[in-house]
Motif scaffolding. Sequence first.
Motif, short mmCIF file in Angstrom:
data_model
loop_
_atom_site.label_atom_id
_atom_site.label_comp_id
_atom_site.label_asym_id
_atom_site.label_seq_id
_atom_site.Cartn_x
_atom_site.Cartn_y
_atom_site.Cartn_z
N LYS A 466 0.84 -1.20 0.00
CA LYS A 466 0.00 0.00 0.00
C LYS A 466 0.89 1.26 0.00
O LYS A 466 1.88 1.31 -0.72
N GLU A 467 0.56 2.26 0.83
CA GLU A 467 1.34 3.50 0.78
C GLU A 467 2.67 3.40 1.53
O GLU A 467 3.35 4.40 1.74
N SER A 468 3.02 2.19 1.94
CA SER A 468 4.34 2.02 2.55
C SER A 468 5.42 1.84 1.48
O SER A 468 6.61 1.81 1.82
N GLY A 469 5.02 1.69 0.23
CA GLY A 469 6.06 1.73 -0.80
C GLY A 469 5.95 0.69 -1.90
O GLY A 469 5.01 -0.10 -1.96
N ILE A 470 6.98 0.73 -2.73
CA ILE A 470 7.07 -0.16 -3.90
C ILE A 470 8.49 -0.70 -3.94
O ILE A 470 9.44 0.08 -3.95
N GLY A 471 8.62 -2.02 -3.94
CA GLY A 471 9.95 -2.63 -4.06
C GLY A 471 10.52 -3.03 -2.71
O GLY A 471 9.89 -2.83 -1.66
N LYS A 472 11.70 -3.64 -2.75
CA LYS A 472 12.31 -4.18 -1.53
C LYS A 472 13.75 -3.70 -1.38
O LYS A 472 14.50 -3.63 -2.35
N ASP A 473 14.12 -3.43 -0.13
CA ASP A 473 15.51 -3.22 0.21
C ASP A 473 16.04 -4.53 0.81
O ASP A 473 15.26 -5.39 1.20
N LYS A 474 17.35 -4.62 0.94
CA LYS A 474 18.04 -5.75 1.58
C LYS A 474 17.86 -7.05 0.80
O LYS A 474 16.97 -7.17 -0.03
N SER A 475 18.70 -8.00 1.13
CA SER A 475 18.64 -9.36 0.60
C SER A 475 19.06 -9.42 -0.86
O SER A 475 19.26 -8.41 -1.51
N ILE A 476 19.10 -10.61 -1.37
CA ILE A 476 19.50 -10.86 -2.76
C ILE A 476 18.49 -10.21 -3.73
O ILE A 476 18.83 -9.85 -4.84
N TYR A 477 17.23 -10.02 -3.26
CA TYR A 477 16.20 -9.40 -4.12
C TYR A 477 16.54 -7.95 -4.44
O TYR A 477 16.06 -7.40 -5.43
N ALA A 478 17.35 -7.31 -3.59
CA ALA A 478 17.69 -5.90 -3.83
C ALA A 478 18.42 -5.75 -5.16
O ALA A 478 18.32 -4.70 -5.80
N PHE A 479 19.14 -6.78 -5.58
CA PHE A 479 19.87 -6.67 -6.86
C PHE A 479 18.89 -6.52 -8.04
O PHE A 479 19.25 -5.96 -9.07
N ASP A 480 17.65 -7.03 -7.86
CA ASP A 480 16.65 -6.86 -8.94
C ASP A 480 16.23 -5.40 -9.05
O ASP A 480 15.92 -4.91 -10.13
N GLU A 481 16.20 -4.71 -7.91
CA GLU A 481 15.71 -3.33 -7.91
C GLU A 481 16.61 -2.42 -8.75
O GLU A 481 16.12 -1.54 -9.42
N TYR A 482 17.91 -2.64 -8.63
CA TYR A 482 18.86 -1.69 -9.25
C TYR A 482 19.35 -2.16 -10.61
O TYR A 482 20.39 -1.71 -11.10
#
Length: 495
Positions: A466-482
């Motif tokens: 919800k309004e807490s955001g979009i996407g994830k920080d930390k963990s191996i998943y963070a590499f997908d974000e960037y």
Amino acid sequence: MKYLIEKINDLKIEKRAFINGRFVNALDAEIIKKKSSADQRDISGIASCKQEDVNIAVKSARATVQSRIWMNKEPQDKKKIFLNLADLMKEYTEELALLDTLETGRCYKNYFEDSIPKAIQVVRWFAESVDKFYDHAIVPRKNTFATITRGPIGVVGLITPWNDPLVPAMWKMIPALLTGNSVIIKPAEQSSFSILKVAGLAQQAGVPDGVLNVVPGIGEVAGKALALHNNVDGLFFTGSAQVGKKILEYSGRSNMKKVGLECGGKSAFIVSEKCSQLERAAKVLAQNIFYNQGQICSAPSRAIIANKIKDKFVDLVRKEMEKYIPKNPFDPDSRVGCVVSLEQKEKIEKFIQSGIESGAVIYRCKNEGDAYQEGYSVVPVIFDQVAPDSLIAQEEIFGPVLCVFGFDSINDAISLANNSRYGLAGAIWTNDLNEAYQVSRLLEAGIVHVNSYGEDDNCVPFGGFKESGIGKDKSIYAFDEYTNSKTTWMHFDTV
Ligand code: NAD
């Protein structure tokens, strides 16, 4: 304490922007004026970057993308650089903790024992993982083959908050750099010293000039210029939902840059009558809502308690609350310091007043007279019998204020918990496995705790719904974000 104060007086604090490997003043030489929340000493002087400064930072970051100097570096070499950075940060732990205490008023002990070591651990964890992950390929066909690979986005802007100056910044900066992007950070105007220090250390550790830049300044000016820039390819933000929405808008108004958002929260802490560990639950709740004066995005600010045990539970939390009276942040034994600014103190006090006016029952600390007076601090409070749609029940106060609600059935507890526009974290405390499973399944939150709260490990993603955001920080998943994901089709003739 005397030792720390003397240390601060001796510090040479870097307040200039860091662009293309050099510390420079803002082009118009303007600075930000402010006082330390910890003791109100003058700490003015941070460069107040504008559009032109941001343009220069973007230009130098773009040059490093075009030269491929950074994206072509072998993962093992990048790993070495960031392990060096972690070592340097460790060497400067005391200085980083002092800089953050001076700027934010949060107590030195928190920074020295918890926050700075955590930031260093983040750097180390990502550095260690960069040469250990794989991309994907399809099952080979007769004449075709396809790979799905991740590559850098390009020039990446990061906008970070003040409540924990280094940890959320490292959650973003390190995976963004490790995946080959060039980065420009706009730290919060309330907390820029430690990030500038880390930028200098990163250069010392081997990050090439222009790959990492820091443009301190006012959010509405420097932050907006970065987020609206047509030559910035991605923008990752941690801060309030209000500004998060603007970031989405800026992306739409400019080049549709990729956006990641870690915004606020109003997290629910549910305690069922089937919980046999009320004392532990009360202790964990108090630790997580009153730590850092409640200025933690995932703080459990709403306690949703079974009516049968509510009075007993509230008494236990009230006892715990007495341990969180603000003290001098520079006292190495203080566990609680100040809030970040006078503005923040006034904002929290307005919410407390609105809670009183809404008819909720307020519990104050018995020893509130012992609170530290020379900085901007707020003595914690608990509100009971809170109306579910009142301001204090719905808004993120970001202060040491706990709202308590009662419930009769576990389904009512779930409805109360989900009655929020935020969805960052939540908890269920119960001995009943069915209740634990069903509540954790139905809570609209990115992070759910069962009989616990606030666990932290870099292996585990962090981010909300919800309004807490979009996407994830930390963990191996963070590499997908960037990174951008690329599909490559290849044709091969039959042999
Ligand atoms: P904020 O949104 O006011 O500011 C965050 C950053 O955005 C700062 O660097 C600020 O300068 C910048 N900014 C402000 N206006 C801007 C604009 N118009 N354009 C571009 N940038 C702009 O938030 P804050 O008060 O600094 O931080 C507190 C908030 O951050 C809370 O809501 C908290 O919950 C949230 N937070 C979230 C997480 C998380 O991971 N979910 C972590 C820490 C803090």
